[in-house]
Structures are given as structure tokens and as C-alpha cells.
Design a protein around this motif. Structure first.
Motif, mmCIF file in Angstrom:
data_model
loop_
_atom_site.group_PDB
_atom_site.id
_atom_site.type_symbol
_atom_site.label_atom_id
_atom_site.label_comp_id
_atom_site.label_asym_id
_atom_site.label_seq_id
_atom_site.Cartn_x
_atom_site.Cartn_y
_atom_site.Cartn_z
ATOM 1 N N THR A 29 -3.153 -4.280 -1.021
ATOM 2 C CA THR A 29 -3.164 -5.586 -1.693
ATOM 3 C C THR A 29 -2.523 -6.607 -0.760
ATOM 4 O O THR A 29 -1.450 -6.358 -0.215
ATOM 5 C CB THR A 29 -2.419 -5.527 -3.030
ATOM 6 O OG1 THR A 29 -3.026 -4.539 -3.844
ATOM 7 C CG2 THR A 29 -2.450 -6.870 -3.731
ATOM 8 N N PHE A 76 0.845 -1.198 0.000
ATOM 9 C CA PHE A 76 0.000 0.000 0.000
ATOM 10 C C PHE A 76 0.875 1.241 0.000
ATOM 11 O O PHE A 76 1.952 1.248 0.586
ATOM 12 C CB PHE A 76 -0.933 0.012 1.223
ATOM 13 C CG PHE A 76 -0.205 -0.008 2.529
ATOM 14 C CD1 PHE A 76 0.037 1.161 3.235
ATOM 15 C CD2 PHE A 76 0.280 -1.196 3.049
ATOM 16 C CE1 PHE A 76 0.731 1.146 4.432
ATOM 17 C CE2 PHE A 76 0.969 -1.229 4.247
ATOM 18 C CZ PHE A 76 1.201 -0.051 4.948
ATOM 19 N N THR A 112 -5.957 1.892 -0.234
ATOM 20 C CA THR A 112 -6.128 0.572 -0.840
ATOM 21 C C THR A 112 -4.895 -0.263 -0.543
ATOM 22 O O THR A 112 -3.759 0.221 -0.653
ATOM 23 C CB THR A 112 -6.332 0.707 -2.367
ATOM 24 O OG1 THR A 112 -7.497 1.510 -2.570
ATOM 25 C CG2 THR A 112 -6.540 -0.639 -3.007
ATOM 26 N N THR A 143 -7.556 -7.329 -2.876
ATOM 27 C CA THR A 143 -7.329 -5.891 -2.820
ATOM 28 C C THR A 143 -8.500 -5.301 -2.055
ATOM 29 O O THR A 143 -9.659 -5.506 -2.432
ATOM 30 C CB THR A 143 -7.226 -5.279 -4.231
ATOM 31 O OG1 THR A 143 -6.123 -5.899 -4.908
ATOM 32 C CG2 THR A 143 -6.996 -3.786 -4.160
ATOM 33 N N LEU A 144 -8.197 -4.607 -0.960
ATOM 34 C CA LEU A 144 -9.224 -4.085 -0.061
ATOM 35 C C LEU A 144 -8.976 -2.611 0.240
ATOM 36 O O LEU A 144 -7.829 -2.151 0.232
ATOM 37 C CB LEU A 144 -9.215 -4.862 1.266
ATOM 38 C CG LEU A 144 -9.437 -6.365 1.196
ATOM 39 C CD1 LEU A 144 -9.104 -7.010 2.527
ATOM 40 C CD2 LEU A 144 -10.873 -6.667 0.805
ATOM 41 N N THR A 145 -10.051 -1.908 0.561
ATOM 42 C CA THR A 145 -9.940 -0.522 1.006
ATOM 43 C C THR A 145 -10.050 -0.496 2.528
ATOM 44 O O THR A 145 -11.002 -1.053 3.094
ATOM 45 C CB THR A 145 -11.051 0.347 0.382
ATOM 46 O OG1 THR A 145 -10.907 0.288 -1.038
ATOM 47 C CG2 THR A 145 -10.943 1.788 0.852
ATOM 48 N N ASP A 150 -8.826 6.904 3.856
ATOM 49 C CA ASP A 150 -8.917 5.565 3.287
ATOM 50 C C ASP A 150 -7.708 5.281 2.405
ATOM 51 O O ASP A 150 -7.121 6.200 1.819
ATOM 52 C CB ASP A 150 -10.190 5.433 2.447
ATOM 53 C CG ASP A 150 -11.458 5.577 3.275
ATOM 54 O OD1 ASP A 150 -11.359 5.699 4.513
ATOM 55 O OD2 ASP A 150 -12.547 5.569 2.679
ATOM 56 N N SER A 170 -11.019 -3.269 7.285
ATOM 57 C CA SER A 170 -11.663 -3.455 5.991
ATOM 58 C C SER A 170 -12.550 -4.686 6.071
ATOM 59 O O SER A 170 -12.142 -5.723 6.606
ATOM 60 C CB SER A 170 -10.627 -3.644 4.888
ATOM 61 O OG SER A 170 -11.275 -3.795 3.643
ATOM 62 N N LYS A 209 -9.861 1.734 6.280
ATOM 63 C CA LYS A 209 -10.095 3.035 6.897
ATOM 64 C C LYS A 209 -9.668 2.951 8.360
ATOM 65 O O LYS A 209 -9.520 1.867 8.923
ATOM 66 C CB LYS A 209 -11.563 3.438 6.790
ATOM 67 C CG LYS A 209 -12.515 2.518 7.529
ATOM 68 C CD LYS A 209 -13.946 2.980 7.349
ATOM 69 C CE LYS A 209 -14.883 2.040 8.094
ATOM 70 N NZ LYS A 209 -16.252 2.456 8.002
#
Length: 167
Positions: free
Chosen positions: A162, A56, A160, A81-83, A158, A94, A85
Motif C-alpha cells: 500500500t 507491506f 501486496t 494498493t499494488l501487487t 509476490d 508493479s 513481484k
């Protein structure tokens, strides 16, 4: 009558075994494994040979995974792959698209900096960049960050991420 006597004796054995535990009744934490909080923590310390690479914002972080059914379930879903916060200024979270199989595990974990965890009620991955004073039955520590945990502290907003398996 014989059936009743049998049931009473089983109940007596259960109560006597429960009384021996300093923490009261135990909970299931792994395929047929039952134990007190201390035993759960020892069981979770067994590591897999697999690491998860988190990538990231030009950072790379490696997580050493614990040998746990939920850890293996997450590994089977990778790559992802996630977002993420920020949550309560202590962790990045996430929600997974597919929940991990929980088998109703309860672990009584108090998360600390560097823990890579799964919170079963929400179905989310949590990366703790600060310790947390709350002990929860619904948090299962999946692994421990080996290097780069400080990279999460300065991320704002936020981002992203991986996740992929490495050896």
C-alpha cells in the motif's frame, strides 16, 4: 531567399550549440528544461516536502520524492494498493493501472539500491533493492528510500504493498 538565409543561420546556431555538449544532443526532462546528463541528475536531486509511505508484510518504508512532473503525477494517484513481484533479482516491480504522464522524459539513469522509479515503456513502478549496472533512458527516478530498503531483499514471491502520501 530571406527565409532560406534565416533557416540556415538557425541551423548553424543549433549545430554550434550541440557541438559544445560533451554528450551530444540533450533530451527534454522537465517542463521546458533541457540539459546534459549531469544537469538532469542535478535537477532530479531537488526534493519535494512529501514522502510516500509503503506498507507491506508488517514493514513500513518511507520514500522521499524528487520534484519531477512524474513524481507529482504519482502522488496525485495515491493511495494505491499494488501487487509487486521480483524482477531480475535486483528490483520489485508493479504495473500501475494508470500510466504516469511521461512528456517523453529521458533521464539516462543508472539505478542504485533504494531508488524508487518509473519505467515508462511498461508503465511500472520499480523499487531497487540492489544496484543495476545498466543505464536506461526510459527509467525516471521518482524518489529515494530513506529507511527500510533492506526489507525488500528478503521478500520472496509476490506481495501486496500500500502506497500513501505523508508529510
Amino acid at each position: 531567399m530571406r527565409k532560406q538565409l534565416y533557416l540556415v543561420s538557425l541551423l548553424g546556431m543549433y549545430l554550434s550549440l550541440s557541438a559544445c555538449s560533451s554528450e551530444g544532443p540533450t533530451s527534454k526532462t522537465d517542463k521546458g528544461y533541457e540539459g546534459s546528463r549531469q544537469q538532469v541528475q542535478l535537477k532530479e536531486k531537488h526534493m519535494l516536502d512529501t514522502r510516500v509511505k509503503l506498507t507491506f508484510d508488517n514493514y513500513t518504508v518511507f520514500v522521499k520524492m524528487y520534484d519531477h512532473p512524474m513524481s507529482r503525477d504519482l502522488l496525485a494517484q495515491l493511495p494505491l494498493t499494488l501487487t509487486f513481484k521480483d524482477y531480475v533479482a535486483k528490483e520489485k516491480i508493479s504495473v500501475l493501472k494508470k500510466r504516469l504522464s511521461s512528456d517523453h522524459s529521458q533521464s539516462k539513469n543508472q539505478p542504485k539500491k533504494g531508488d524508487f522509479a518509473y519505467y515508462s515503456p511498461w508503465g511500472n513502478i520499480a523499487i531497487f533493492y540492489k544496484g543495476h549496472e545498466v543505464v536506461t533512458n526510459d527509467l525516471v527516478i521518482l524518489g529515494q528510500i530513506e529507511s527500510g530498503k533492506e526489507n525488500f531483499e528478503n521478500l520472496h514471491g509476490d506481495f501486496t504493498l500500500t502506497m500513501e502520501k505523508t508529510h
